[in-house]
Design a protein around this motif. Structure first.
Motif, mmCIF file in Angstrom:
data_model
loop_
_atom_site.group_PDB
_atom_site.id
_atom_site.type_symbol
_atom_site.label_atom_id
_atom_site.label_comp_id
_atom_site.label_asym_id
_atom_site.label_seq_id
_atom_site.Cartn_x
_atom_site.Cartn_y
_atom_site.Cartn_z
ATOM 1 N N GLU A 29 0.837 -1.198 0.000
ATOM 2 C CA GLU A 29 0.000 0.000 0.000
ATOM 3 C C GLU A 29 0.877 1.254 0.000
ATOM 4 O OE1 GLU A 29 -3.199 -0.872 2.949
ATOM 5 O OE2 GLU A 29 -3.679 1.256 2.672
ATOM 6 N N ALA A 30 1.900 1.222 0.841
ATOM 7 C CA ALA A 30 2.802 2.376 0.945
ATOM 8 C C ALA A 30 3.579 2.575 -0.365
ATOM 9 C CB ALA A 30 3.757 2.193 2.117
ATOM 10 N N ILE A 31 4.015 1.489 -0.952
ATOM 11 C CA ILE A 31 4.776 1.569 -2.205
ATOM 12 C C ILE A 31 3.877 2.131 -3.321
ATOM 13 C CG2 ILE A 31 5.951 0.202 -3.992
ATOM 14 C CD1 ILE A 31 6.801 -1.695 -1.575
ATOM 15 N N ASP A 32 2.641 1.649 -3.358
ATOM 16 C CA ASP A 32 1.691 2.171 -4.363
ATOM 17 C C ASP A 32 1.449 3.661 -4.168
ATOM 18 O OD1 ASP A 32 1.456 -0.278 -5.538
ATOM 19 O OD2 ASP A 32 -0.420 -0.818 -4.551
ATOM 20 N N ALA A 33 1.559 4.109 -2.910
ATOM 21 C CA ALA A 33 1.330 5.530 -2.611
ATOM 22 C C ALA A 33 2.596 6.368 -2.800
ATOM 23 C CB ALA A 33 0.790 5.686 -1.198
ATOM 24 N N GLY A 34 3.691 5.718 -3.193
ATOM 25 C CA GLY A 34 4.882 6.491 -3.547
ATOM 26 C C GLY A 34 6.127 6.245 -2.718
ATOM 27 N N VAL A 35 6.048 5.367 -1.709
ATOM 28 C CA VAL A 35 7.238 5.077 -0.899
ATOM 29 C C VAL A 35 8.290 4.368 -1.759
ATOM 30 C CG1 VAL A 35 8.079 3.491 0.892
ATOM 31 C CG2 VAL A 35 6.238 5.101 1.411
ATOM 32 N N THR A 36 9.515 4.837 -1.676
ATOM 33 C CA THR A 36 10.609 4.228 -2.439
ATOM 34 C C THR A 36 11.639 3.553 -1.545
ATOM 35 O OG1 THR A 36 11.853 6.292 -2.329
ATOM 36 C CG2 THR A 36 10.469 5.946 -4.284
ATOM 37 N N ASP A 37 11.640 3.942 -0.259
ATOM 38 C CA ASP A 37 12.678 3.480 0.657
ATOM 39 C C ASP A 37 12.041 2.858 1.896
ATOM 40 O OD1 ASP A 37 13.997 5.471 -1.124
ATOM 41 O OD2 ASP A 37 15.747 4.956 0.098
ATOM 42 N N ILE A 38 12.509 1.650 2.224
ATOM 43 C CA ILE A 38 11.941 0.859 3.317
ATOM 44 C C ILE A 38 13.000 0.675 4.404
ATOM 45 C CG2 ILE A 38 11.263 -1.522 3.874
ATOM 46 C CD1 ILE A 38 9.033 -0.027 2.458
ATOM 47 N N GLY A 39 12.599 0.829 5.654
ATOM 48 C CA GLY A 39 13.509 0.583 6.772
ATOM 49 C C GLY A 39 13.035 -0.586 7.605
ATOM 50 N N GLU A 40 13.954 -1.503 7.876
ATOM 51 C CA GLU A 40 13.649 -2.659 8.728
ATOM 52 C C GLU A 40 14.722 -2.745 9.791
ATOM 53 O OE1 GLU A 40 11.320 -5.191 8.786
ATOM 54 O OE2 GLU A 40 10.070 -4.307 7.215
ATOM 55 N N ASN A 41 14.367 -3.294 10.950
ATOM 56 C CA ASN A 41 15.395 -3.370 11.993
ATOM 57 C C ASN A 41 15.811 -4.792 12.331
ATOM 58 O OD1 ASN A 41 13.131 -4.043 13.444
ATOM 59 N ND2 ASN A 41 13.810 -2.987 15.303
ATOM 60 N N ARG A 42 15.121 -5.783 11.750
ATOM 61 C CA ARG A 42 15.568 -7.153 12.008
ATOM 62 C C ARG A 42 15.760 -7.915 10.706
ATOM 63 N NH1 ARG A 42 11.214 -8.849 14.785
ATOM 64 N NH2 ARG A 42 11.847 -10.981 14.411
ATOM 65 N N ILE A 43 16.933 -8.549 10.590
ATOM 66 C CA ILE A 43 17.300 -9.263 9.368
ATOM 67 C C ILE A 43 16.254 -10.328 9.025
ATOM 68 C CG2 ILE A 43 19.009 -10.820 8.359
ATOM 69 C CD1 ILE A 43 20.377 -8.330 8.695
ATOM 70 N N GLY A 62 12.176 -12.247 4.614
ATOM 71 C CA GLY A 62 10.904 -12.720 4.061
ATOM 72 C C GLY A 62 10.250 -11.670 3.181
ATOM 73 N N LYS A 63 10.271 -10.453 3.642
ATOM 74 C CA LYS A 63 9.655 -9.362 2.886
ATOM 75 C C LYS A 63 10.417 -9.101 1.590
ATOM 76 C CE LYS A 63 7.760 -7.010 6.927
ATOM 77 N NZ LYS A 63 7.942 -5.885 7.864
ATOM 78 N N TYR A 64 11.730 -9.206 1.676
ATOM 79 C CA TYR A 64 12.584 -9.001 0.504
ATOM 80 C C TYR A 64 12.265 -10.041 -0.570
ATOM 81 C CZ TYR A 64 16.853 -8.487 -2.260
ATOM 82 O OH TYR A 64 17.752 -8.301 -3.277
ATOM 83 N N GLU A 65 12.063 -11.286 -0.139
ATOM 84 C CA GLU A 65 11.763 -12.348 -1.113
ATOM 85 C C GLU A 65 10.507 -11.992 -1.910
ATOM 86 O OE1 GLU A 65 13.946 -14.363 -1.790
ATOM 87 O OE2 GLU A 65 15.177 -14.242 0.023
ATOM 88 N N THR A 66 9.547 -11.324 -1.271
ATOM 89 C CA THR A 66 8.305 -10.965 -1.952
ATOM 90 C C THR A 66 8.445 -9.668 -2.764
ATOM 91 O OG1 THR A 66 7.288 -11.742 0.084
ATOM 92 C CG2 THR A 66 5.816 -10.819 -1.563
ATOM 93 N N LEU A 67 9.067 -8.670 -2.177
ATOM 94 C CA LEU A 67 9.066 -7.335 -2.804
ATOM 95 C C LEU A 67 10.292 -7.065 -3.666
ATOM 96 C CD1 LEU A 67 7.774 -5.332 0.278
ATOM 97 C CD2 LEU A 67 6.489 -5.856 -1.795
ATOM 98 N N GLY A 68 11.400 -7.714 -3.335
ATOM 99 C CA GLY A 68 12.607 -7.599 -4.149
ATOM 100 C C GLY A 68 13.131 -6.185 -4.278
ATOM 101 N N ARG A 69 13.684 -5.906 -5.439
ATOM 102 C CA ARG A 69 14.463 -4.674 -5.649
ATOM 103 C C ARG A 69 13.626 -3.492 -6.101
ATOM 104 N NH1 ARG A 69 18.394 -3.752 -3.390
ATOM 105 N NH2 ARG A 69 19.423 -5.559 -2.565
ATOM 106 N N GLN A 70 12.312 -3.584 -5.999
ATOM 107 C CA GLN A 70 11.512 -2.421 -6.404
ATOM 108 C C GLN A 70 11.636 -1.269 -5.411
ATOM 109 O OE1 GLN A 70 7.134 -2.851 -6.016
ATOM 110 N NE2 GLN A 70 7.529 -4.879 -5.220
#
Ligand code: PLP
Length: 229
Positions: free
Chosen positions: A44-58, A63-71
């Motif tokens: 939802e956030a990406i569709d609304a224009g977010v380009t940069d994601i912050g995570e604090n646990r590897i 898991g999220k990376y496997e789904t969303l990848g390099r977009q």
């Protein structure tokens, strides 16, 4: 809902930028902090224009990376244990939390193994809070020199987390000092470092952080609502 809140945050960022002293002209990068929020919320956030994601646990980020990848661009904002260095360099574009020589060397080694030059920030614990990681100001210089010298790390700037004061105005002197330190290290004759990022400010204090010179803010709750643990 997420789109509306994101827009509010973006408006507040613009308003805070307008209140800066004229010497500070940089753009401000919003990192949307998605820890404890699911991939649907992230989409939802990406569709609304977010380009940069912050995570604090590897683990969670993998898991999220496997789904969303390099977009999106991935930021590691949390404390990192040396034994996770291998995954960290695999998944993250910018690691905000380098705070010991030991961790710097581990990241350099793992980045070297995959032929990467890893962009990193050094985390400063300006308020010397025992509950927080980060290098103390008096130990900063040697750590910056080391990171600069390690061939598979590129030093890009500094990060800090302000104490969680009830009155966020109390953070202002600390943010101001961080900007002074940041401007000071730009003058150091580094070999490969490219000092350009000052990452500070979260949901409750990003306005003040920007006024004082942050050019990356890490905002979670103000976009996604409270986290469920
Ligand atoms: C969780 C977190 C944030 C975002 O905090 P919010 O208060 O939800 O905006 C920012 N930076 C770091 C290092 C975090 O761990």
């Amino acid at each position: 809902m997420i789109a509306e809140k994101l827009q509010e945050v973006e408006e507040k960022i613009e308003a805070a930028k307008a209140r800066r002293t004229p010497q500070i002209t940089e753009d401000v990068q919003l990192v949307a902090v998605t820890k404890n929020h699911d991939v649907a919320a992230m989409r939802e956030a990406i569709d609304a224009g977010v380009t940069d994601i912050g995570e604090n646990r590897i683990q969670e980020a993998m898991g999220k990376y496997e789904t969303l990848g390099r977009q999106v661009t991935w930021h590691l904002i949390g404390h990192l244990q040396t034994n996770k260095a291998k995954q960290a360099v695999k998944y993250f574009d910018l690691i905000h939390s380098v705070d010991t020589p030991h961790l710097a060397r581990a990241l350099d080694k793992e980045a070297g193994k995959i032929g990467k030059v890893q962009d990193v920030l050094v985390q400063v614990n300006l308020a010397k809070e025992e509950s927080k990681s980060g290098v103390y100001e008096e130990d900063l210089q040697p750590l910056l020199q080391l990171v600069d010298e390690l061939p598979h790390l590129r030093l890009c700037g500094l990060m800090c987390i302000a104490p969680n004061y009830d009155d966020t105005e109390k953070c202002r002197p600390l943010f101001r000092r961080m900007r002074e330190i940041f401007d000071g290290i730009k003058d150091i004759p580094f070999q490969t470092a490219n000092i350009k990022y000052l990452s500070m400010g979260m949901s409750h204090d990003y306005g003040i952080a920007i006024e004082e010179g942050a050019n990356i803010v890490r905002v979670g709750t103000a976009i996604f609502g409270p986290r469920q643990y």
